[in-house]
Design an enzyme around this catalytic site. Structure first.
Site, PDB file in Angstrom:
ATOM      1  N   SER A  87      27.155  31.377  34.025  1.00 28.73           N
ATOM      2  CA  SER A  87      27.380  32.139  35.248  1.00 28.73           C
ATOM      3  C   SER A  87      27.640  33.604  34.922  1.00 28.73           C
ATOM      4  O   SER A  87      28.541  33.928  34.159  1.00 28.73           O
ATOM      5  CB  SER A  87      28.582  31.566  36.002  1.00 28.73           C
ATOM      6  N   ALA A 106      31.195  35.482  29.727  1.00 31.99           N
ATOM      7  CA  ALA A 106      30.213  36.475  29.294  1.00 31.99           C
ATOM      8  C   ALA A 106      29.611  37.195  30.501  1.00 31.99           C
ATOM      9  O   ALA A 106      28.939  36.580  31.322  1.00 31.99           O
ATOM     10  CB  ALA A 106      29.117  35.814  28.470  1.00 31.99           C
ATOM     11  N   LYS A 123      28.621  39.549  24.634  1.00 31.26           N
ATOM     12  CA  LYS A 123      29.671  38.549  24.839  1.00 31.26           C
ATOM     13  C   LYS A 123      29.081  37.149  24.649  1.00 31.26           C
ATOM     14  O   LYS A 123      27.958  36.874  25.061  1.00 31.26           O
ATOM     15  CB  LYS A 123      30.299  38.695  26.223  1.00 31.26           C
ATOM     16  N   LYS A 149      29.228  45.444  46.276  1.00 29.78           N
ATOM     17  CA  LYS A 149      30.504  45.458  45.544  1.00 29.78           C
ATOM     18  C   LYS A 149      30.426  46.467  44.407  1.00 29.78           C
ATOM     19  O   LYS A 149      29.449  46.509  43.663  1.00 29.78           O
ATOM     20  CB  LYS A 149      30.828  44.066  44.989  1.00 29.78           C
ATOM     21  N   ARG A 187      35.233  33.824  44.473  1.00 30.94           N
ATOM     22  CA  ARG A 187      33.837  33.384  44.506  1.00 30.94           C
ATOM     23  C   ARG A 187      33.386  32.908  43.138  1.00 30.94           C
ATOM     24  O   ARG A 187      32.499  32.056  43.026  1.00 30.94           O
ATOM     25  CB  ARG A 187      32.939  34.446  45.099  1.00 30.94           C
TER      26      ARG A 187
END
Length: 330
Positions: free
Chosen positions: A296, A224, A229, A71, A115
């Site tokens: 995540s 984040a 972040k 990707k 996803r």
């Protein structure tokens, strides 16, 4: 042989959460068991455009899985206001591992949203209280929609509190789900008091304080995805059963990256990777747990698993557009 082009609508129609969530769970298991290759996510920083590119390749070989892909995705925070484009856009190339033929080129933007929601659902299923009926969401952008859809597929969500500084975005979210849930606007603190909380913002100064969380709230920290972040107060991370998706990625650019590099958080504060819980090497929620947090960052194996589900169904249903990308079609 032809390549199948799948736009955002095709991806949406062929990525039902009842199939996507188990597929993402299988991907976490494959990674944990060593049945996947996933080189580190690479970044091209473009500060002059307030954005970046990321390259995310992966291969899985486990059970029914024999899938590969890459990707190419961006995060450009000025896109929506300045150009009317999404902040995050992506293109997924899904390939046959045996021949390397590009089976499909998919819209990676919709795939990423789907996803990512499914990953939060996997974590929620293992870490939230079984009877969770309320969900808070901080951040009313596009990801908030798939967070709710995915998590509602694993928990009996009834009440939803949505919080964002953008009142129009909040109103749009309420309108979208008003017929299905008891959904209302609220503060960050009201959202954080719910059984499940998903944070999907790009902030660099924490906005979720420790004292706002419920006694047994499960938090999906999804926003984040780059250095600096940080959505949750350090006290939240220190007090929680902390679960990550990947050590290298989360310490580099996940929710824990700031306190980890400052030394506030250490390896000892990380309970497990989600893959360890999925395969049964570590326990998920127990009766003694208070708050839990899933950090995540998004893994390339999730994209490959999602692309596999979408491609297989689209091919069966004659969705998408076939074209001769390599000039080898008979």
């Amino acid at each position: 042989m032809k390549t199948l082009l799948l736009d955002s609508e095709d991806v949406h129609e062929n990525a039902d959460m009842t199939e996507l969530v188990p597929a993402i769970e299988d991907a976490f298991a494959a990674y944990e068991n060593g049945d996947a290759q996933m080189p580190a996510k690479s970044y091209i920083d473009l500060p002059q455009y307030n954005g970046d590119f990321r390259s995310m390749p992966a291969y899985m070989d486990a059970g029914e899985w024999d899938a590969a892909g890459v990707k190419w995705v961006n995060v450009h925070t000025d896109n929506e206001d300045d150009y009317g484009l999404p902040t995050v856009m992506g293109t997924m190339i899904y390939s046959d591992p045996e021949t390397a033929f590009p089976l499909s080129i998919l819209d990676g933007t919709e795939l990423t949203m789907k996803r990512t929601g499914a990953a939060a659902a996997v974590a929620t299923d293992h870490l939230a209280v079984p009877d969770a009926t309320s969900m808070g969401i901080v951040g009313a952008g596009v990801q908030s929609y798939t967070q709710l859809r995915a998590i509602a597929s694993v928990r009996p969500i009834e009440e939803v509190v949505i919080s964002d500084v953008d009142e129009e975005a909040v109103a749009a979210f309420v309108d979208a789900f008003d017929d299905e849930f008891d959904v209302r606007p609220g503060s960050v603190e009201e959202a954080a008091a719910c059984d499940v909380l998903s944070t999907v913002t790009p902030v660099r100064d924490p906005i979720v304080p420790r004292d706002a969380l419920g006694e047994h709230t499960h938090v999906n920290a999804m926003g984040a995805d780059a250095e600096g972040k940080h959505e949750l107060a350090d006290e939240v991370l220190l007090d929680a059963k902390l679960v990550i998706d990947d050590y290298d990625q989360t310490t580099h650019s996940g929710e824990i990256n700031v306190p980890f590099h400052e030394g506030t958080l250490t390896d000892a504060d990380i309970y497990a990777a989600i893959g360890e819980i999925v395969v049964g090497d570590r326990e998920g929620r127990t009766e003694d747990d208070g708050i839990t947090v899933f950090d995540s960052t998004g893994l390339a194996i999730q994209d490959v698993a999602a692309a596999h589900v979408v491609y297989e169904h689209a091919d069966e249903r004659d969705n998408g557009y076939e074209f001769d990308l390599l000039g080898v079609a008979e």
